[in-house]
Each structure stands twice: as structure tokens, then as C-alpha cells.
Scaffold this active site. Structure first.
Site, PDB file in Angstrom:
ATOM      1  N   GLU A 118       3.301   3.641  -5.892  1.00 36.60           N
ATOM      2  CA  GLU A 118       2.605   4.497  -6.858  1.00 36.60           C
ATOM      3  C   GLU A 118       1.783   5.499  -6.084  1.00 36.60           C
ATOM      4  O   GLU A 118       0.999   5.158  -5.201  1.00 36.60           O
ATOM      5  CB  GLU A 118       1.707   3.721  -7.817  1.00 36.60           C
TER       6      GLU A 118
ATOM      7  N   GLU B 212      -1.577  -3.628  -9.803  1.00 35.84           N
ATOM      8  CA  GLU B 212      -2.896  -3.461  -9.185  1.00 35.84           C
ATOM      9  C   GLU B 212      -3.855  -4.596  -9.499  1.00 35.84           C
ATOM     10  O   GLU B 212      -5.073  -4.390  -9.535  1.00 35.84           O
ATOM     11  CB  GLU B 212      -3.489  -2.099  -9.584  1.00 35.84           C
TER      12      GLU B 212
END
Length: 798
Positions: free
Chosen positions: A271, A188
Site C-alpha cells: 500500500e 494495518e
């Protein structure tokens, strides 16, 4: 795909709804009409290759406590995670490559704290991967970094240093008998095209067949770059995006992008989750199907794999299940386990979706969704159906052809709306198709699997009861634990590992191993190593430890550790800090990392490479500091009434600790009676005297009824007795106006209350005070910014 719609019943229902609406108004939600959906499951029809259902160990120490569980409970929990035909039956496990830095709810230790030394036995991820593989030899593994030691790239993650660091981690994987099938970049934190190209060329040069997943962030922008850059396109094997259905949402819509779908690469929801193991099950059931229907994503990866972490951490109930009491062996198998099992137990990576047999019931996503997959050899198939948002029963009519089995169909279902475990993963009556056709009635709020496969099952192991971790407690670190982390300790920054003692002492001690600040994933304002352990219900105790200063700096003992701010952005705790130069202080921190010095001073210089005994006593509101048996000072503070204990170093120095011990203090007063408000004749009351989870708590007219009798002790207000339900801030809310209710006691900071000298009752997690909103006693109580002058915030505990 062929849809058969029964127009007359639908039209009648619509007209009836109009008539009812004209009479009663439109305030109430309108139920969806019952539907009938025809599904043709044709083995000759096309679809993308299924890559698996998985979960993530990492991104914050979420698996930490599992390794410390006793047997047989530890093996039973692992079976529920990984054993085929038993529980979640996960087909994929993503492992964090530890970097000595906090990565949500904890820090994973690095295998290279320094550039010149590799240690392939740090942490617990290798152990977990080995256990997963032992149960499912076909399981796939991915590596992903959230951070890295500070020496890599001189602080630059996108460097050749980091690639080399990953290659050394791959070498450790080999030593553990593990093959890493996939690898990502920086979780991320975007992507760097040149770095991914170098990563791919390094993997190839070293003979690894590992596939590269990118960008492991939000959105699909890397697909746009790949379409314009052939070398980048060649370097990336899988396009992985996080939370394509939205973050912490209901996961009703899960799109990808046209460019990503046209890339020819597998697309993954790499995710998902971040949801309560029970409350989030509906969303997970939607996403597993809708990722493929909406976005042609062929893998679903849940964060995290399990909530094996302490209740005072932000994501303490997320994952397949909960395992947060290793001393008692207690655990909870969550509903997310079973909605996951509905796909994972009935498929294998390498199966293919059948696009024409995947869609929305009745063509309307509010009715639910279905996907169909066929086996590699084209014989078996499984159709997974969810009706999370349906409000009426429906019918599905299936036709099977194209070389698929037309034999007996096994039916499994889970009533996700039910709170009873008996309704999870139930095998129903088999169906024998006639001429390849059969039908099934679907109930709202369910997940169904229709399959020709066999070998599925629901594990039968049960958990022992929860129990407190009793004091006294001690650990001299000489007895080997299940990992290099001492039993029950969980690191929040840095890496605390057992090593040979320094300073002329024999045996094993605990050392903080990270010598420099790492490349960080979180952005907490206080970046320092600390670790804590134990039971959040502890109130009065003395925590002691021997400390050795390997370098100039400050060590600390932590007491009454309570709620941690999200991503380690604060901690409710008391800190006794002692420096090598003799300076000491007792400080208080909160969930924004605001530190308040309560008292302090200076004692004799302690020096380097010498052992000193540090002690911190917490007795009711009195906090006392001692070094080498000499009392340094004390202070009174009302902020924190209970919590865990821990150790810390205020910078990245490699200090050591030994002989950690906790001894109980005198019990706090415990009472049962009415809690009265400063408002006239008003008492704390459970609405209607009820004692179920979710019961609203009000300020009622004092009447001495059972619903107004509260037991006070250990910082908790329990209805009726020491075993009653707790006064709880709903959903662990911390914002102004968050409501208050009854809930089963779980040790969370949202259930801890601290009486202040001014009469307010402060929530330990939020720092806000229990209040009657607007002094209106008919409304549910809330928490508000504390105001000692307001009568609606002042309470008297019996």
C-alpha cells in the site's frame, strides 16, 4: 552498471557555484550540475520478477460513487483505470472484504451480516472486479479485510471464524467468475502467526492456489519472525509492507530490510499513495522506481484506485482520478494516472528487472532514478526514468545487448511539473539505435519510458462539465439501483441496503442490515450506522423519510452534512433524532463527534413495526422537527449553512426507511460587495486583485476595487461573482494559523463559512474563525480559535 562521468564540466560547475556563493551568499537553493549517465541494458543480467502495478478499491468506500455514474462516462472512467494501452492500465486490484464497518472514508457492506446467511450480491466490489477483468483478462486480484461483522470470533479477528468467513467470500468470487490470486490478513493491524498458518492450510485443503500476503502493516518485522519460524515462512508467499517510502511524504527513499531481501520471498510495497491525484504524482513517480532500487520491491499498489467519494471526506482527491459527481457524469483524470501508465503500459507481471540497468542518474538520487525491465522471452525491454528533483537537463547514453531488441525505441514522456493535460503521456520521436547504442536528453520534472513494445496510447474521452444536483429529489427505493445501496448514498458505518418492506407495506425499502457492532478498523468515539448523499452546496431544504422501528431504538435524519473528521472521527451535521418511545431532539455534531443538544422533547409513542413520516426542515438558521405532519419544535443555530442529507440509526438496529425526499426551501440572501473588518477602514481583499488559484487573501485598505468585491451565498464567499473563486483554507487545513487563499470552488467544507451573531466568520470544516493575524493587515489571513471580542475576527458581509 557502468557510469561515465564527465569530470571537467562537473568540476567547472562546482568551482563556478563556489564563486557565485561567495558573491551572493548561500540563501538560494543550489542547482545540481547537469549529468551524463551511461546505462547498459543487458538481457543476460539478473533481477527479480516484476509482480505488477496496482491499486486498492476499499479501505473506505473510495469507489462507491463510480457504480452510480451514467453511461458512457462510467465506462470511460473504467477504461482509464483498467484498459491496457489506454490510461493507468492497472495490472493488479486489491479488493476490500466488506465488514459493515468504517474503513477510512466509508463502510463496505459484508456478504454475511449474520452467521447463517451468505449474500454474494452486496456492495459494488464484485461489479468493479468484473469490469476490471472484462478490460484486462490478465489482471490479478487480492482480498484484504479492514474489519469483519461482530459475530466472527465473537469479536476476535484472529479466529477460525474469520478464516471461514473469508472462504465464504472466496465462494462468492467464484460465482462472479473471479479468481483471487492473493489474500492478506487484517489491514494495518499487525499479524498473528498461528492464524496465517491456519489460513494457508485451509486454502490448500480447499484446493485454492491463492498466495498469502503478510503482514499488510508497516515495516518488515514479519520477515524476522519468518526467518525463525519455518512453518510461518512456508505459510507466507509474499511479504507486503505499507508505505515503505514514508506516509504522505515525497517518497524519495524506499528501503526494505536485509532480512526481508534475504528471505527469497517477493517483497511488495503493498500500500502506497494516500496522495492527491495531481499533487501526489511526483511522489508516485519516484516510488514506483525507488521501491525496487532501494528495497527490491516488485509490486507497487496505490491507495486508493479512484476518488469516487464525496468532497467532504478526508481523502476525497486521492487515487488515479476523481469521480465525485455521478449525477452530472463529470470526472477528472489525474496526473497519477499518467505516471503510473509509464510503467504499467510498458510491462507485464512476469517480466524481470535488470538490476545492473536500474539506479540513480549520475549516482545521485536528487538527479532522478531509472529502472529497466525485460520481457519473459527476453526480446523486448522498457526503461522508466524519472527526474522529479533534477534542476538541469541531463543525458542518458544507453547500450542494449544480451539478446534484447536493438531495433527502434519508442519514447514517451510526461511533464509532471506542468498543469496542462497536453503534457501528459506524450509520444515523442522514435530513436533508432546504432550498433545497439542511443542517447536521450532528459528534462527536469519528467517521467520517460524508453521501450521496444507497441500498443500504448492515451485515452481520448473527455468529461462533461460539473453541475449541481438540483432539488427536489426523491427516492422511494422501488426502482432498482446499480447496487443494493440506493443511488448516491454512501454508508459510513453499518450497511444500508434495499430489502422488501416490513410493517405491512409492499415494495422495496431501505434497511440497516448490521445487527451488531462489527470488528472495527477505525476508532471513532461515536460508533453508529449512518449514510448520506447529495450535493454539499444545498442550503435550505426539508428532508423527509418514512421510518419503521423493527427494534427499540432511535432513527435520525441528517441535514447540512459537511466535513467529516479523518477516519470518521466526527461529522459537521445537524441530526433530527426520533425514538420509538416518542422522545425526539435536534442535535449538532462536530468533527470530533461532540454532540450538542439544541432542543428536544417527547411526542406520542411511535411503537414498533409501524410506519411514521419524519421531517426535518432547515431554513437559514431555523431548524424544525415534525413527525406525521405534526410540528414538534424548532430552534435557531448559526453553525452550519449548507451540506448534504442522510439517514441514520443511533445503534446497530435493523430499522427501515422509505420515501426519502428533499424539497427546496426559500433561497438564502445573496449579495455582492465589500466584506469589511472591524479593524478601521479594512476590507477582505485578494492580493494585487488577482483571481488565480493560490492567490493570498489579505485585509487591505478599503478601496472598492474588483479584488475586494465578494459574492456571498450558499455559505461561500466568491471573488467578483457567483462563479468566482472561493475563499479557501489552504490544503483543507483545520489547525490554528492555517492560511487562507483563493481556490476553485469544489464544495469542500474548507470553503464554507458561517456568519455568527457575534460577527465572526466561522469555517464550517475547522470550527475556527477568519482572522487578520496579529491585526497585521499586510499578512495573509488565517483561521484562529474564535474570539468574539477580537476586532481582527469580526466581519460584516454585505
Amino acid at each position: 552498471m557502468t557510469w561515465t562521468i564527465k569530470w571537467r564540466p562537473v568540476l567547472f560547475a562546482a568551482l563556478l557555484a563556489l564563486l557565485i556563493g561567495a558573491v551572493t551568499g548561500w540563501g538560494a537553493p543550489r542547482a545540481h550540475a547537469a549529468t551524463s549517465t551511461s546505462i547498459t541494458v543487458d538481457g543476460t543480467q539478473s533481477g527479480r520478477t516484476f509482480d505488477g502495478i496496482g491499486a486498492i478499491s476499499g479501505g473506505g468506500g473510495n469507489s462507491r460513487l463510480l457504480i452510480d455514474y451514467p453511461e458512457p462516462q462510467r465506462s470511460r472512467i473504467l477504461d482509464y483505470l483498467f484498459k491496457p494501452g489506454y490510461g493507468a492500465s492497472l495490472q493488479f486490484l486489491k479488493l476490500e472484504v466488506g465488514g459493515d464497518t468504517n474503513s477510512t472514508d466509508g463502510a463496505e457492506p459484508s456478504h454475511m451480516h449474520t452467521r447463517d446467511k451468505v449474500d454474494c450480491h452486496t456492495g459494488y466490489e464484485w461489479w468493479l472486479a468484473e469490469q476490471a477483468k472484462a478490460r484486462n483478462p490478465h489482471i490479478k486480484f487480492q482480498a484484504l479485510s479492514w474489519g469483519a461483522p461482530g459475530w466472527t470470533g465473537n469479536g476476535n479477528f484472529w479466529s477460525q471464524d474469520t478464516i471461514d468467513y473469508l472462504m465464504s467470500w472466496f465462494g462468492c468470487a467464484k460465482k462472479h467468475g473471479l479468481t483471487i490470486d492473493y489474500v492478506g490478513g487484517w489491514n494495518e493491524r499487525g499479524w498473528d502467526a498461528d492464524w496465517f498458518k491456519k489460513l494457508k492450510s485451509t486454502l490448500v485443503a480447499k484446493g485454492y492456489r491463492t498466495k498469502v500476503v503478510a503482514s499488510e502493516s508497516f515495516g518488515w518485522d514479519i520477515a524476522d519472525a519468518m526467518a525463525k519460524d519455518g512453518e510461518l515462512n512456508d505459510a507466507i508467499d509474499v511479504i507486503g509492507s505499507h508505505y515503505p517510502c514514508g506516509y504522505q511524504s515525497a517518497f524519495t527513499s524506499c528501503p526494505s530490510s536485509d532480512v526481508a531481501q534475504a528471505s527469497g520471498k517477493p517483497l511488495w510495497a503493498s500500500e502506497n499513495g494516500s496522495l492527491d491525484t495531481d499533487g501526489g504524482a511526483k511522489a508516485v513517480a519516484r516510488a514506483i522506481n525507488r521501491d525496487y532500487i532501494d528495497g527490491r520491491m516488485t509490486a507497487y499498489v496505490n491507495w486508493p484506485v479512484i476518488a469516487a467519494l464525496y468532497p467532504n471526506l478526508s481523502f476525497s482527491t486521492d487515487g488515479m482520478s476523481i469521480a465525485n459527481q455521478p449525477w452530472s457524469g463529470a470526472y477528472h483524470i489525474g496526473a497519477t494516472t499518467w505516471v503510473t501508465a509509464h510503467t504499467a503500459q510498458f510491462t507485464r507481471p512476469g517480466w524481470r528487472y535488470i538490476d545492473a540497468a536500474s539506479g540513480y542518474l549520475g549516482g545521485d538520487r536528487s538527479n532522478g532514478s531509472y529502472v529497466s525491465l525485460r520481457s519473459r522471452d527476453g526480446g523486448d525491454y522498457s526503461t522508466v526514468i524519472e527526474t522529479m528533483d533534477a534542476t538541469a537537463e541531463q543525458t542518458v547514453n544507453l547500450t542494449v545487448r544480451g539478446g534484447l531488441s536493438t531495433g527502434r525505441v519508442h519514447v514517451w514522456s510526461t511533464d509532471v511539473a506542468s498543469s496542462g493535460t497536453d503534457d501528459d503521456f506524450v509520444r515523442g520521436a522514435d530513436i533508432t539505435p546504432v550498433g545497439g547504442r542511443y542517447a536521450l536528453t532528459l528534462k527536469p520534472g519528467h517521467v520517460y519510458t524508453l521501450t521496444t513494445t507497441a500498443g500504448q496510447g492515451k485515452g481520448t474521452a473527455t468529461s462533461p462539465e460539473k453541475a449541481a444536483l438540483d432539488l427536489p429529489y426523491s427516492d422511494d427505493f422501488d426502482k432498482p439501483a446499480a447496487s443494493k445501496s440506493p443511488r448516491y448514498f454512501t454508508d459510513m458505518n453499518g450497511a444500508f441496503e434495499t430489502k422488501a418492506c416490513a410493517g405491512g407495506r409492499s415494495g422495496t425499502c431501505l434497511r440497516q442490515m448490521a445487527p451488531t457492532s462489527p470488528i472495527r478498523w477505525t476508532d471513532e468515539p461515536y460508533n453508529a450506522p449512518y449514510t448520506f448523499m447529495g450535493d454539499g452546496s444545498w442550503t435550505n431544504y426539508t428532508v423527509t423519510a418514512d421510518a419503521l422501528f423493527s427494534e427499540k431504538g432511535t432513527v435520525e435524519l441528517l441535514g447540512r452534512v459537511g466535513q467529516q473528521g479523518r477516519n470518521n472521527n466526527g461529522l459537521n451535521a445537524y441530526h433530527l433524532r426520533v425514538s420509538n418511545n416518542g422522545a425526539w431532539s435536534i442535535d449538532k455534531s462536530d468533527t470530533t463527534w461532540k454532540f450538542t443538544k439544541l432542543t428536544g422533547g417527547r411526542t406520542d409513542t411511535l411503537g414498533l413495526n409501524k410506519w411514521h413520516k419524519v421531517a426535518f426542515t432547515l431554513q437559514d438558521t431555523k431548524l424544525t422537527a415534525s413527525v406525521d405532519g405534526k410540528e414538534l419544535g424548532s430552534v435557531t443555530d448559526y453553525s452550519l449553512s449548507s451540506g448534504q442529507a442522510g439517514l441514520g440509526v443511533t445503534g446497530y438496529q435493523t430499522q427501515q426507511f422509505d420515501n426519502f425526499a428533499l424539497t427546496p426551501g426559500a433561497p438564502s440572501p445573496q449579495h455582492l460587495g465589500a466584506v469589511t473588518s472591524a479593524l478601521t477602514d479594512t476590507c477582505l481583499a485578494a492580493e494585487s486583485g488577482a483571481d488565480s488559484d493560490g492567490t493570498r487573501v489579505l485585509a487591505g485598505t478599503c478601496d472598492d476595487s474588483a479584488g475586494q468585491q465578494w459574492w456571498w451565498g450558499n455559505g461561500q464567499l466568491r471573488l467578483g461573482s457567483s462563479t468566482g473563486k472561493c475563499l479557501d483554507v489552504t490544503g483543507a487545513g483545520t489547525e490554528n494559523g492555517s492560511p487562507v487563499e483563493l481556490w476553485s470552488c469544489n464544495g469542500g467544507g474548507n470553503q464554507k463559512w458561517v456568519p455568527q451573531p457575534d460577527g465572526t466568520l466561522q469555517g464550517q470544516a475547522s470550527g475556527r474563525c477568519l482572522a487578520v493575524p496579529g491585526s497585521d493587515t499586510s499578512k495573509q489571513l488565517v483561521i484562529q480559535d474564535c474570539d468574539a471580542t477580537a476586532a481582527n475576527q469580526r466581519w460584516a458581509i454585505p
